[in-house]
Each structure stands twice: as C-alpha cells, then as structure tokens.
Design an enzyme around this catalytic site. Structure first.
Site, PDB file in Angstrom:
ATOM      1  N   CYS A 190      65.045 -16.401 -80.784  1.00 63.90           N
ATOM      2  CA  CYS A 190      63.889 -15.684 -80.235  1.00 63.90           C
ATOM      3  C   CYS A 190      62.550 -16.128 -80.800  1.00 63.90           C
ATOM      4  O   CYS A 190      61.500 -15.672 -80.329  1.00 63.90           O
ATOM      5  CB  CYS A 190      64.057 -14.185 -80.463  1.00 63.90           C
TER       6      CYS A 190
ATOM      7  N   HIS B 165      60.845 -10.331 -72.654  1.00 58.95           N
ATOM      8  CA  HIS B 165      61.155 -11.236 -73.761  1.00 58.95           C
ATOM      9  C   HIS B 165      61.937 -12.460 -73.281  1.00 58.95           C
ATOM     10  O   HIS B 165      63.150 -12.516 -73.423  1.00 58.95           O
ATOM     11  CB  HIS B 165      61.944 -10.488 -74.839  1.00 58.95           C
TER      12      HIS B 165
ATOM     13  N   CYS C 222      62.051 -11.179 -85.487  1.00 58.80           N
ATOM     14  CA  CYS C 222      63.412 -11.459 -85.917  1.00 58.80           C
ATOM     15  C   CYS C 222      64.049 -12.429 -84.933  1.00 58.80           C
ATOM     16  O   CYS C 222      63.545 -12.647 -83.836  1.00 58.80           O
ATOM     17  CB  CYS C 222      64.219 -10.170 -85.994  1.00 58.80           C
TER      18      CYS C 222
END
EC number: 2.3.1.16
Length: 448
Positions: A110, A402, A432
């Site tokens: 991510c 996202h 994270c």
C-alpha cells in the site's frame, strides 16, 4: 540540528530547521490523480496501464513540462498484469514520453507510490536527476486469476508428452483442475492471516469500539464529501472513456455519507460473529492512478516552476507482521519527528492512510499509551495523541478510496494543499502496508 539555506519562488529566504545540510532541497512541483473509483464500476473495462498513462499525460500537460527536462519515471503498483510487468515504462510510452527517458516500476504493497517518490528523492539528492515523475496505479476491476499449480504443471508437461496415451493422461489432469483457479492472495504469506482479521484484532487490543470505528468512517466520508463540494480536490483530472457511449469521469465515486444507525446494522466482515470491522469501516477495492512531478528546488526555480512544498525527509519501518501488521504509523511518526528534531505540536497537518477505521484509531491510542511507548518503542513515556482537528480533514482512504499503488502520492498532494490552505508549516504522512511495513514522510510548506 541540520540546517541549509532554502529559497522561495525566485527569492532567498531564511534557513529551514529541517533542511538537510549539503544536500539539495527537493520539492513537489505538482501532482495529479485520476478519479478514485469503486472497482467494478466505470473503469472496469480498462487496464491499469491505461490509468497510469492518463495520470502521466495529465501531469505533463498541467505542468507544461518539456520532455527534455524530464530524467526518469518511477511508478508503484501491487497486483501486476504480466503483459505490463514494467508498467511505468509501458504507461510512459503510451503517454507519449520519448523512449530515451527511462522508467521503472517499484512495489511495496500500500505504500508503493511512496517508494516511487522516495526513490526519486534519492536520485535527486545524489545528483543523478533533476526532474522525476513519481506515481502509482492499481486497477482491481481486473486481476490476474490463474490456473492452479497442478493444472499449470500439467500444461507445461504436455510439451514433453511423446505419445497419445501420455497426452490423454495429462489432458485429464488439466481438465480435472480447470475449475479450481487461484485468485490473488488476500492473506499475508508469512502468517496466513488477512489484513481484515489483523485489523479486527488490533482494534480489540487497543480498546477501539465498534461505535468509534463507525463514527470515524462517517467522519471520513463526511469530510471527503465536503471537500469535494468545496473544490478541494484540485488534483483530480478527468478521464475520457471512449466506446459506444463515450463519457468523461470527473470525480471519485465511492464517497457515501451515511448514518450511525445504518452502519451499526452491518455484520462483521472478517471475524464472525463478534468482530468489529465491517464493509463500511474498512477501505474498499479501488481503481485509480496518480503522478507527481518532483525536482531539486534549484532546477525548478531555474526553469520557472513554482513548487507546492518541500519533501524534507522520510523513514521506513517494519515490525512483526503477525501481531503488529498495521501498527507502522505508531512507530514511524515518533521516529520521523525525532529524526527531524520536531515535536508533535510542531506538526500542522497529518495525513494517515485509512486502511480501516479501527487501524487508525488503534495507532492513535498506541502513541498515546505509556505502556506501548515504553515497552514497544523504548521511549521514556507516551508520545502523545495526534489531534483530530489536524487529521485527514479532507477525508481519507475509507472515503476517497485506496488504489494500492496510487495512495501515497494522494497523501502527499493533500498534505501540500492543506498546508497552503491552513497556513501551516509542517505535514506528516504515515501509512501501513502488508508485511508489517510502514512509511512516514515529512513535508514542509513552500514559502512559509
């Protein structure tokens, strides 16, 4: 404390307390992103390379960047299409970038576009480039689904079969395994646990209630809706879709303001029946791309650009992917600020990636915990609590979306824009990522 002379647009200014000595100042000139949309909707017929192409092309047009000034392109992505394994290069070529300009792809779950940006920062800092496009993309509407391993082994073995009986035997093995495809992994390879399960356990460990998670999700969507209506998302560029019914996609489509009553009625998505993470307080699968133009300050000013912000520093961390998979912000924010000689009160803007509402709130609780900071971070006491009136005021990944490979640039862009609007000086990004990884970035307002 490290000091160096910085300059504003065309004029010298006072030294910055966080600038690095004997290194060039690195600036964010501008950045764009496609609309972030729910996977399976308006971008479902595209490839990821199409979206990254659109972002690069729009950035070049927006900044009026002559290609002779561009040294390199770096893009991040997570779930890769085999046909475009170096998606940065393929997208650059499709966007019309000259083939003499190198481009490469990076990946770190991510935070992949953060890696693209910081890789570019390293090239700029060492004098190996003056101008770089850093971005990222994810298209989860179409992911590589492959035959299972037994079917693949049989298919490869077919070439070695020398007679009909052998071929028939192998053919039977292929047919037998055709109905058991392998989907892209959603669990951690090292632990076998999904991120949702980990998020649920993390929320429980740091006493984050279901109600608090739902309220935070509503906050995210409400703030994003207000920001969109008030024209804050100036980084969004339209994407034209050709076909029988041509249309232009101009805005994010996953922002949905709801009520606590509706959210509280949803069932747990991962830990059943008593978990607290639901489809509404978790980020959703998203398609989208981003791109940022970063330069040395000297080169930007010499060529007539007005930077948006300084990219001052960054830090990567990693910890136990089993018990602390999503705790990176709690580790990286204190370390990054210590490194810069700043305190929590010095930061005006926080942009923390919202994988799950419970994950964000758990990290805030961790930093405000004497026990956690002493036992896990070996600090003298708690670091402190990030103020909610400085956190994700334009919404976050829960609401905006996202796309794994693209979010990092979005965080940096919103940080820079918020600093200008809120008349702040310092912004901190934290996110994270799978594997127990995390990133922190320090951004300073330009001309502050």
């Amino acid at each position: 404390m490290l000091r160096a002379v910085s300059t504003s647009f065309g004029t010298a200014r006072a030294a910055s307390a966080v600038a690095k000595k004997n290194m060039p100042n690195i600036v964010l000139v501008d950045a764009v992103r496609t609309p972030f949309v729910v996977s399976g909707t308006v971008f479902k017929d595209l490839m990821a390379v199409d979206l990254q192409k659109e972002a690069i092309k729009a950035l070049v047009e927006k900044t009026k960047l002559p290609y002779e000034q561009l040294d390199h392109i770096i893009c991040g992505t997570v779930i890769q299409e085999c046909k475009t394994s170096n998606i940065a290069r393929e997208a650059a070529l499709l966007a019309g970038v000259p083939d003499k300009i190198p481009a490469h792809t990076v990946t770190l779950a991510c935070i992949s576009s953060n890696v693209a940006m910081t890789t570019g920062m390293g090239m700029l800092a060492t004098g190996n480039a003056n101008a770089i496009i850093a971005g990222g993309v994810e298209l989860l509407s179409d992911v590589p689904i492959r035959y299972n391993r037994n079917a693949r082994k049989a298919m490869l073995g077919m070439n070695k079969a020398k007679d009909v009986p052998s071929k028939l035997k192998i053919g039977g093995q292929i047919v037998k395994n055709l109905l058991s495809p392998e989907l892209p992994a959603v669990a951690e390879f090292s632990t076998g646990e999904t991120m949702g399960h980990s998020g649920d356990r993390l929320a429980a460990a740091f006493n984050v209630s279901r109600r608090e998670q739902d309220e935070f999700a509503i906050r995210s969507h409400t703030l994003a809706s207000e920001a969109a209506k008030n024209g804050k998302f100036t980084d969004v560029v339209p994407v034209f879709l050709d076909g029988k019914k041509p249309k232009t996609i101009k805005e994010d489509n996953g922002i949905r303001v709801s009520t606590l009553e509706k959210l509280s009625s949803l069932k747990p998505a991962f830990v059943k029946p008593h978990g607290t993470v639901t489809a509404a307080n978790a980020s959703y699968l998203t398609d989208g791309a981003s791109a940022a133009l970063i330069m040395t300050e000297e080169y930007a000013l010499a060529n007539g650009y007005k930077p948006k912000a300084y990219l001052r520093d960054y830090l990567y961390v990693a910890q136990d992917p089993k018990d602390q998979l999503l705790l990176s912000p709690a580790y990286v924010i204190p370390k990054l600020l210590d490194k810069a000689g700043l305190t929590l009160k010095d930061v005006d803007v926080f942009e923390i990636h919202e994988a799950f509402a419970g994950q964000v709130l758990a990290n805030l609780n961790a930093m405000d915990s004497d026990y956690f900071c002493k036992e896990q971070m070996k600090r003298s006491g708690k670091f402190g609590r990030v103020p909610m009136d400085k956190l994700n005021l334009w919404g976050g990944s829960l609401s905006i979306g996202h796309p794994f490979g693209a979010t990092g640039v979005r965080l940096a862009t919103h940080s820079a824009h918020r600093l200008k609007e809120e008349k702040g000086q310092y912004a901190v990004i934290a996110a994270c990522a799978a594997g127990g990884h995390g990133v922190g970035m320090l951004i300073e307002a330009y001309g502050k």
